[in-house]
Design an enzyme around this catalytic site. Sequence first.
Site, mmCIF file in Angstrom:
data_model
loop_
_atom_site.group_PDB
_atom_site.id
_atom_site.type_symbol
_atom_site.label_atom_id
_atom_site.label_comp_id
_atom_site.label_asym_id
_atom_site.label_seq_id
_atom_site.Cartn_x
_atom_site.Cartn_y
_atom_site.Cartn_z
ATOM 1 N N GLU A 174 75.280 -18.275 33.411
ATOM 2 C CA GLU A 174 75.410 -17.818 32.026
ATOM 3 C C GLU A 174 75.431 -18.981 31.040
ATOM 4 O O GLU A 174 75.819 -18.819 29.880
ATOM 5 C CB GLU A 174 76.678 -16.975 31.895
ATOM 6 C CG GLU A 174 76.701 -15.751 32.803
ATOM 7 C CD GLU A 174 75.937 -14.549 32.245
ATOM 8 O OE1 GLU A 174 76.018 -14.307 31.036
ATOM 9 O OE2 GLU A 174 75.243 -13.871 33.025
ATOM 10 N N HIS A 241 82.984 -14.014 29.702
ATOM 11 C CA HIS A 241 82.629 -15.440 29.716
ATOM 12 C C HIS A 241 83.918 -16.216 29.493
ATOM 13 O O HIS A 241 84.796 -15.773 28.734
ATOM 14 C CB HIS A 241 81.642 -15.793 28.598
ATOM 15 C CG HIS A 241 80.256 -15.253 28.800
ATOM 16 N ND1 HIS A 241 79.495 -14.726 27.784
ATOM 17 C CD2 HIS A 241 79.493 -15.178 29.911
ATOM 18 C CE1 HIS A 241 78.319 -14.340 28.256
ATOM 19 N NE2 HIS A 241 78.300 -14.601 29.553
ATOM 20 N N CYS A 356 79.969 -18.142 20.658
ATOM 21 C CA CYS A 356 78.851 -17.556 21.415
ATOM 22 C C CYS A 356 77.526 -17.821 20.720
ATOM 23 O O CYS A 356 76.487 -17.917 21.358
ATOM 24 C CB CYS A 356 78.980 -16.040 21.513
ATOM 25 S SG CYS A 356 80.447 -15.450 22.328
HETATM 26 O O1 SUG Z 1 76.112 -11.160 27.104
HETATM 27 N N1 SUG Z 1 76.468 -9.106 24.298
HETATM 28 C C1 SUG Z 1 76.509 -10.429 24.872
HETATM 29 C C2 SUG Z 1 77.583 -11.275 24.231
HETATM 30 C C3 SUG Z 1 77.505 -12.708 24.675
HETATM 31 C C4 SUG Z 1 78.659 -13.504 24.197
HETATM 32 N N2 SUG Z 1 78.488 -14.865 24.554
HETATM 33 C C5 SUG Z 1 79.486 -15.710 24.888
HETATM 34 N N3 SUG Z 1 80.677 -15.283 25.170
HETATM 35 N N4 SUG Z 1 79.206 -16.969 24.973
HETATM 36 C C6 SUG Z 1 76.725 -10.365 26.379
HETATM 37 O O2 SUG Z 1 77.512 -9.511 26.822
HETATM 38 C C7 SUG Z 1 75.568 -6.890 23.976
HETATM 39 C C8 SUG Z 1 74.226 -6.258 23.787
HETATM 40 C C9 SUG Z 1 74.271 -4.764 23.632
HETATM 41 O O3 SUG Z 1 75.213 -4.139 24.126
HETATM 42 O O4 SUG Z 1 73.326 -4.232 23.062
HETATM 43 C C10 SUG Z 1 75.477 -8.270 24.571
HETATM 44 O O5 SUG Z 1 74.520 -8.574 25.246
#
Ligand code: SUG
Length: 424
Positions: A174, A241, A356
């Site tokens: 990730e 994460h 993020c």
């Molecule tokens: O991978 N949300 C992302 C958020 C990522 C956050 N990044 C960090 N913590 N670095 C994920 O879960 C949601 C998309 C949706 O539900 O349409 C999403 O992909």
Amino acid sequence: MTAVEINFDGLVGPTHNYAGLSVGNVASQANFGETAYPRAAALQGLAKMRAVMDLGLTQGFLPPPMRPAAGALRPFGFGGSNNEVLARAASEDLALFRAVCSASSMWRANAATVLAAPDTADGRVHLVTANLAGMLHRSFEGPETHDLLRRVFRDETRFAVHGPLPSARHFGDEGAANHMRLAHRHGAAGTNVFAHGELRGGAFPERQSRRASEAVARLAGLTDPLYALQNAKAVQAGAFHNDVVAVANENVLLTHPEAFEDAQGLYAALHGRLPNLHVVETQGVSLADAIASYLFNSQLVTLPDGAMALILPVEARENARVWAEVERIVAANNPISQAVVVDVRESMRNGGGPACLRLRVPVDDAAKAGIDPRFILDEARWDRLTRTVEAHWPEAIAPGDLTDPALWDQARAAHAALEQAIGA
Ligand code: SUG
């Protein structure tokens, strides 16, 4: 070596929507079906970039790939023109169709793991593109992100840009969201900490595998990185994460006490390597508060005068327990001396906070000169991006709108206008 860290923020793409795609990401699940506001989302992101520039820091950006990604559907047997491919997928496999519509590339902390030049075997900055194998919609990002990173970090004598690891659950990677670098300062040799999960059978998936982190460390030729198992309790509370429960910058680790399975072991190992380390553990902030407020998903940045600022989401100020803790941390005897609040609510509603949204890249002057300058913001470029978003990004998208060919046309036009604004 003198080095600075450049934050490269993901520009929110024109198809930003709430399709509930991420299991284990509480906000993504809770907001499924809501109407999203892509234009406002992208402008919020640009305002955050501006706030960082106003602190006197260099700010970069990374454009989104084209979505919906008709090309990603062809290997699944959908043929014809792009619109035919999209229409067939929407009617035959709606979940797959929604996956290729996601604007999830905005969360660039998941673009790659970045290994600083003083730590790598060949003295270059290494970027290992993340495979994001844990989530279908995110797994499509890897190849396009790899191409983009090669375009931006174009000087091969300064940067080594690796492709994503082979995509399998066993090697789920990730990117920087699970990586922390502790060092006396950005330009000094540091310790790389890889936070990872394990197959422990909870309801929420553990996305980062230790073997993936080991491969990343091998690719960059790191010596002696540390591996820290995430606390299962934190993952199952919604810390999908590690950057949702801990953040590091130079010699400061700001962490929730329940972030790691063996927190004391990790702190002891770090203290052994970095005598001037500050471990700042929060007090009185529950995991639930941490996840709802995204306190730890702040950007912890070094200011030009050497002090540090915490760039927090507005949700952290709205939680009285969290905000009291922020005030205590800023007043305490540690390098964190300033709190800056930003509004990235549209991203937050999909589980993405300030940290993020950005990929941090430590560079010295020579490496900085090896970056394509079109991706580093100045006043004029920031204005151009803002005007492009205002003119071309849809105002609102409900999940039902995703199947409308008029939206696909608008997304294509927005994408073309963005490429023109970048000056490709
Ligand atoms: O991978 N949300 C992302 C958020 C990522 C956050 N990044 C960090 N913590 N670095 C994920 O879960 C949601 C998309 C949706 O539900 O349409 C999403 O992909």
